[in-house]
Scaffold this motif. Structure first.
Motif, PDB file in Angstrom:
ATOM      1  N   PHE A   1       2.641  -5.943  -4.246  1.00 27.97           N
ATOM      2  CA  PHE A   1       1.037  -5.940  -4.573  1.00 27.97           C
ATOM      3  C   PHE A   1       0.372  -7.569  -3.496  1.00 27.97           C
ATOM      4  O   PHE A   1      -0.393  -7.550  -3.161  1.00 27.97           O
ATOM      5  N   VAL A   2       1.205  -8.097  -2.857  1.00 24.77           N
ATOM      6  CA  VAL A   2       0.955  -8.908  -1.729  1.00 24.77           C
ATOM      7  C   VAL A   2       1.093  -8.119  -0.641  1.00 24.77           C
ATOM      8  O   VAL A   2       2.158  -8.512   0.050  1.00 24.77           O
TER       9      VAL A   2
ATOM     10  N   THR B   1      -0.028   0.044  -0.692  1.00 28.99           N
ATOM     11  CA  THR B   1      -1.542   0.457   0.147  1.00 28.99           C
ATOM     12  C   THR B   1      -2.530   1.102  -0.435  1.00 28.99           C
ATOM     13  O   THR B   1      -1.507   2.197  -1.692  1.00 28.99           O
ATOM     14  N   CYS B   2      -2.886   1.120  -0.908  1.00 27.22           N
ATOM     15  CA  CYS B   2      -3.937   2.149  -1.977  1.00 27.22           C
ATOM     16  C   CYS B   2      -4.743   3.004  -0.417  1.00 27.22           C
ATOM     17  O   CYS B   2      -6.033   2.253   0.143  1.00 27.22           O
ATOM     18  N   SER B   3      -4.812   4.008  -0.676  1.00 26.95           N
ATOM     19  CA  SER B   3      -5.717   4.842   0.225  1.00 26.95           C
ATOM     20  C   SER B   3      -6.817   6.041  -0.761  1.00 26.95           C
ATOM     21  O   SER B   3      -6.029   7.077  -2.104  1.00 26.95           O
ATOM     22  N   ALA B   4      -7.119   6.903   0.232  1.00 33.84           N
ATOM     23  CA  ALA B   4      -7.830   7.866  -0.649  1.00 33.84           C
ATOM     24  C   ALA B   4      -8.040   8.967   0.287  1.00 33.84           C
ATOM     25  O   ALA B   4      -8.676   9.023   1.053  1.00 33.84           O
TER      26      ALA B   4
ATOM     27  N   TYR C   1      -3.788  -3.621  -1.136  1.00 35.69           N
ATOM     28  CA  TYR C   1      -4.278  -3.599  -2.187  1.00 35.69           C
ATOM     29  C   TYR C   1      -5.170  -4.843  -2.768  1.00 35.69           C
ATOM     30  O   TYR C   1      -4.376  -5.993  -1.611  1.00 35.69           O
ATOM     31  N   GLU C   2      -6.576  -4.935  -3.155  1.00 35.43           N
ATOM     32  CA  GLU C   2      -6.681  -6.008  -3.719  1.00 35.43           C
ATOM     33  C   GLU C   2      -7.255  -5.382  -4.932  1.00 35.43           C
ATOM     34  O   GLU C   2      -7.774  -4.834  -5.180  1.00 35.43           O
TER      35      GLU C   2
ATOM     36  N   VAL D   1       0.082   4.390  -2.177  1.00 27.52           N
ATOM     37  CA  VAL D   1      -0.581   5.362  -3.378  1.00 27.52           C
ATOM     38  C   VAL D   1      -1.980   5.983  -3.076  1.00 27.52           C
ATOM     39  O   VAL D   1      -2.870   5.400  -2.777  1.00 27.52           O
ATOM     40  N   ARG D   2      -1.597   7.760  -2.653  1.00 26.95           N
ATOM     41  CA  ARG D   2      -3.408   7.252  -2.085  1.00 26.95           C
ATOM     42  C   ARG D   2      -3.911   8.666  -3.323  1.00 26.95           C
ATOM     43  O   ARG D   2      -3.477  10.034  -3.430  1.00 26.95           O
ATOM     44  N   PHE D   3      -4.805   8.549  -3.467  1.00 25.44           N
ATOM     45  CA  PHE D   3      -5.850   9.503  -4.896  1.00 25.44           C
ATOM     46  C   PHE D   3      -6.742  11.002  -4.108  1.00 25.44           C
ATOM     47  O   PHE D   3      -6.396  10.723  -2.812  1.00 25.44           O
TER      48      PHE D   3
END
Length: 190
Positions: free
Chosen positions: A41-42, A51-54, A82-83, A141-143
């Motif tokens: 996660f770093v 990483t996180c996206s939407a 990710y933060e 990870v795409r929501f």
């Protein structure tokens, strides 16, 4: 390492693979990292990091929010590394707000009902000498989210060249594999 975040991601991935079992081979690298001792996660983890996206839909579900990524020079859904604080969804929401100015997102009912993101995609990222980063892997990870309005877009100049609402039909002509996957999954849901 944040063990609760790691457990959250493992649970999310397990549920995701129940919904999309044909993607199991593509998730091997992420599964290995989530079970290992290194913190994925770093951003400094060059073996790969989350990483996180939407994929943000307009209120009438006819358009999708895209950003023109400065470094990759591609139109993609907004997102980033990710933060903290919070879980992966909270990080994705912050990234959307930072990159586009769009706020007031809600998780799409499909994601709520299935308790999974719309997509998890592992892909190589080219070296970025300006940031001192070699080639590495992103586990995105795409929501799927819905905006509460079509408020004015305010692209973040440091990361993106632009932001726009694109008609969903446009995705089926996309050259980028990630947008093709998004189009395919959205066709099955909407």
């Amino acid at each position: 390492m944040n063990l609760s975040l790691q457990q959250h991601a493992q649970t999310l991935l397990s549920r995701y693979l129940q919904v999309f079992p044909d993607e199991t081979p593509a998730m091997a690298h992420l599964q290995q990292q989530l079970q290992g001792p290194a913190d994925c996660f770093v951003r400094s983890n060059m073996d790969g990091h989350v990483t996180c996206s939407a994929a943000v839909l307009s209120p009438d579900l006819s358009q999708v929010l895209l950003i023109h990524h400065k470094f990759l020079d591609k139109w993609l859904p907004p997102g980033g590394h990710y933060e903290e604080p919070g879980d992966l969804w909270a990080s994705a929401v912050r990234e959307v707000e930072e990159e586009t100015g769009v706020s007031g997102l809600t998780l799409h009912p499909w994601c709520v009902e299935n308790r999974v993101p719309l997509d998890i995609d592992t892909h190589a990222v080219p070296a970025n000498p300006a940031k001192g980063e070699g080639e590495h892997w992103h586990h995105d990870v795409r929501f799927l989210a819905v905006a509460n309005s079509l408020s004015k877009l305010v692209p973040q100049a440091a990361e993106v060249l632009g932001a726009r609402w694109a008609p969903l039909d446009e995705l089926k002509y996309a050259q980028d594999r990630r947008l093709q996957t998004l189009a395919r999954k959205l066709r099955t849901l909407l």
